[in-house]
Scaffold this active site. Structure first.
Site, PDB file in Angstrom:
ATOM      1  N   GLU A 263       6.242  12.798   2.144  1.00  0.00           N
ATOM      2  CA  GLU A 263       4.770  13.382   2.857  1.00  0.00           C
ATOM      3  C   GLU A 263       4.279  14.090   3.739  1.00  0.00           C
ATOM      4  OE1 GLU A 263       2.803   9.795   4.283  1.00  0.00           O
ATOM      5  OE2 GLU A 263       3.848   8.480   3.325  1.00  0.00           O
ATOM      6  N   GLU A 317      -8.624   7.251   1.963  1.00  0.00           N
ATOM      7  CA  GLU A 317      -8.466   5.943   1.363  1.00  0.00           C
ATOM      8  C   GLU A 317      -9.734   5.575   2.402  1.00  0.00           C
ATOM      9  OE1 GLU A 317      -4.688   5.301   0.127  1.00  0.00           O
ATOM     10  OE2 GLU A 317      -4.243   7.180   0.642  1.00  0.00           O
ATOM     11  N   LYS A 320      -8.280   2.215   4.827  1.00  0.00           N
ATOM     12  CA  LYS A 320      -6.901   2.795   5.688  1.00  0.00           C
ATOM     13  C   LYS A 320      -7.547   2.493   7.546  1.00  0.00           C
ATOM     14  CE  LYS A 320      -3.820   4.612   4.972  1.00  0.00           C
ATOM     15  NZ  LYS A 320      -2.490   6.499   4.896  1.00  0.00           N
ATOM     16  N   GLU A 326      -6.819   9.410   9.805  1.00  0.00           N
ATOM     17  CA  GLU A 326      -5.999   8.107   8.179  1.00  0.00           C
ATOM     18  C   GLU A 326      -6.862   7.466   6.880  1.00  0.00           C
ATOM     19  OE1 GLU A 326      -2.943   6.491   8.151  1.00  0.00           O
ATOM     20  OE2 GLU A 326      -2.900   7.951   9.857  1.00  0.00           O
TER      21      GLU A 326
END
Length: 465
Positions: A263, A317, A320, A326
């Site tokens: 990541e 997203e 999250k 985030e």
């Protein structure tokens, strides 16, 4: 965007395919699904294929996703989540059933590259680290029963390191070494696998923006940092982070285990206190990282090992938890529209201003390149040789045209009377007068950009705003 408003994300993703298929190293992408507004897996696979993405990493083994990926030609990394580690460690029959249900029934139509057993278990509040290596061994044994040759690893966060700066001092936390780290590295060594590492220069920069150059974090022009332990010069923060992990493994005599960055990314939006979050910086980080990987060069400590990286993430997203950043790491919105721009063709990319450091002093009268967004300042690198720093100061105050009156004896910014302070003021004056353009804060490698107001006594540094 200031530099790439006329371009689209297409070439950025074509580059993903190029770097994955060449011998230069590889780029994949994390497909997270902590959201309630994402397109169905079948459309996501179309999006991946349309943009040439050939490697994808998942956080589970969702049946709809694995079926959608069948016969796509896309290599897949799946995950056995932390909550299953204790069961996987305790019972071989559990992993036999898990492999049968989640791997073998989809093989070979779905091409599995690796299984991530757990994720950042060393920071898991449920203390699953003790189950990690036994679970990895049981999964490996279960794969063997099906004659499946799939790598097994486990992503670790940089917080597993007790020391990471300078990179040569890299060391794992002492309490983790004997119980988990050494057994895991031994397993990776024996199986010919690699260590997965989640590395985010954004987090380091956000926490230390007064000490870390933004250009250093974004692979842009910067003087670099010399490791006092081994003498190697680092031109990017990510390289330094990776080599800290290599040094930590080397200290335990595991020099042959490779690293894959499972990541890494940069948020396109953040809260007001999340220094550095923004679309311009996300575009710069990911775009420059792609170029970095495509060169095929490794890190200073492992120059012959090309970088293999999974970007985080495919989508923003919306569910999250945590700060705004985030929910804003995606290259795409759920609508499948791009979040930010990059060059459209290879020709356009080659014509774009270079971001990688050339350590060149701008010539007098140099036109301003694209200005930086937000408030930034240019300061001297106090570690530079005094002769070089003095020469750069003389240039800035002379033909460079900086306003150096405030650093003359008796003037407002004369104190503190130090070369670093005076050079910082002069460099910043030049930088602001040049509209904070790319390459205007370098001065032969003696300067770098900061995002916090410089502090030298009571002197106030001007901005171009």
């Amino acid at each position: 965007m200031a530099m790439a408003a006329s371009h689209t994300l297409s070439f950025f993703l074509i580059l993903l395919s190029f770097s994955a298929s060449s011998g230069a190293g590889s780029i994949g992408i994390n497909y997270g699904r902590v959201a309630n507004d994402l397109p169905p897996p079948s459309k996501v696979v179309q999006l991946l294929k349309a943009n040439g993405i050939t490697r994808v990493k998942l956080y589970d083994t969702d049946a709809d996703v694995l079926n959608a990926l069948a016969n796509s030609g896309i290599q897949v990394v799946v995950a056995l989540p932390n909550e299953l580690l204790s069961s996987a460690a305790a019972d071989q029959s559990f992993t036999d059933k898990w492999v049968q249900a989640n791997i073998s029934q989809y093989h070979p139509a779905t091409q599995f590259e690796a299984i991530a057993v757990g994720n950042e278990v060393f920071v898991d509040p449920k203390n699953t680290a003790q189950f990690l290596v036994p679970a990895m061994k049981n999964v490996q044994a279960s794969l063997a029963k099906h004659n499946l040759n799939i790598k097994i690893s486990s992503p670790v966060a940089l917080s597993a390191l007790q020391s990471s700066y300078p990179p040569s001092s890299g060391a794992f936390k002492s309490e983790l070494i004997e119980p988990v780290i050494k057994p895991m590295l031994d397993f990776l060594h024996q199986t010919g696998s690699y260590l997965m590492v989640n590395a985010y220069p954004f987090f380091a920069y956000e926490a230390n923006s007064n000490k870390i150059s933004l250009d250093y974090a974004l692979f842009k022009q910067n003087p670099g940092n010399v490791d006092s332990g081994n003498g190697l010069r680092y031109m990017s923060l990510l390289d330094a982070q990776i080599d800290a992990v290599y040094a930590a493994m080397s200290a335990l005599k595991y020099d042959d285990v490779k690293v894959v960055v499972s990541e890494t990314g940069w948020p396109s939006k953040g809260d007001s206190n999340e220094v550095g979050a923004g679309a311009d910086n996300a575009e710069a980080y990911n775009g420059n990282l792609i170029k970095r990987v495509s060169t095929g060069s490794g890190t200073p400590l492992r120059p012959k090992d090309p970088l293999n990286v999974f970007l985080f993430a495919l989508f923003n997203e919306n569910q999250k938890p945590g700060p705004t950043s985030e929910r804003n790491y995606g290259l795409f919105y759920p609508s499948e529209q791009k979040v930010y721009e990059v060059p459209l063709t290879a020709a356009d990319a080659s014509k774009a201003p270079a971001n990688v450091s050339k350590n060149q002093t701008p010539a007098a009268g140099e036109p301003a390149a694209s200005p930086s967004r937000g408030q930034t300042w240019c300061v001297a690198n106090g570690k530079s040789a005094m002769e070089k720093l003095q020469a750069a100061l003389d240039y800035a105050c002379g033909e460079g045209g900086a306003d150096c009156r405030p650093i003359q004896p008796g003037a407002t910014c004369y104190n503190p009377n130090s070369l670093e302070a005076h050079a910082s003021y002069a460099f910043n004056s030049y930088y602001q007068r040049k509209s904070r353009g790319t390459g205007t804060c370098d001065f032969g490698g003696t300067a770098y950009v900061v995002t916090q107001p410089p502090k030298f006594g009571n002197c106030e540094f001007p901005t171009g705003n």
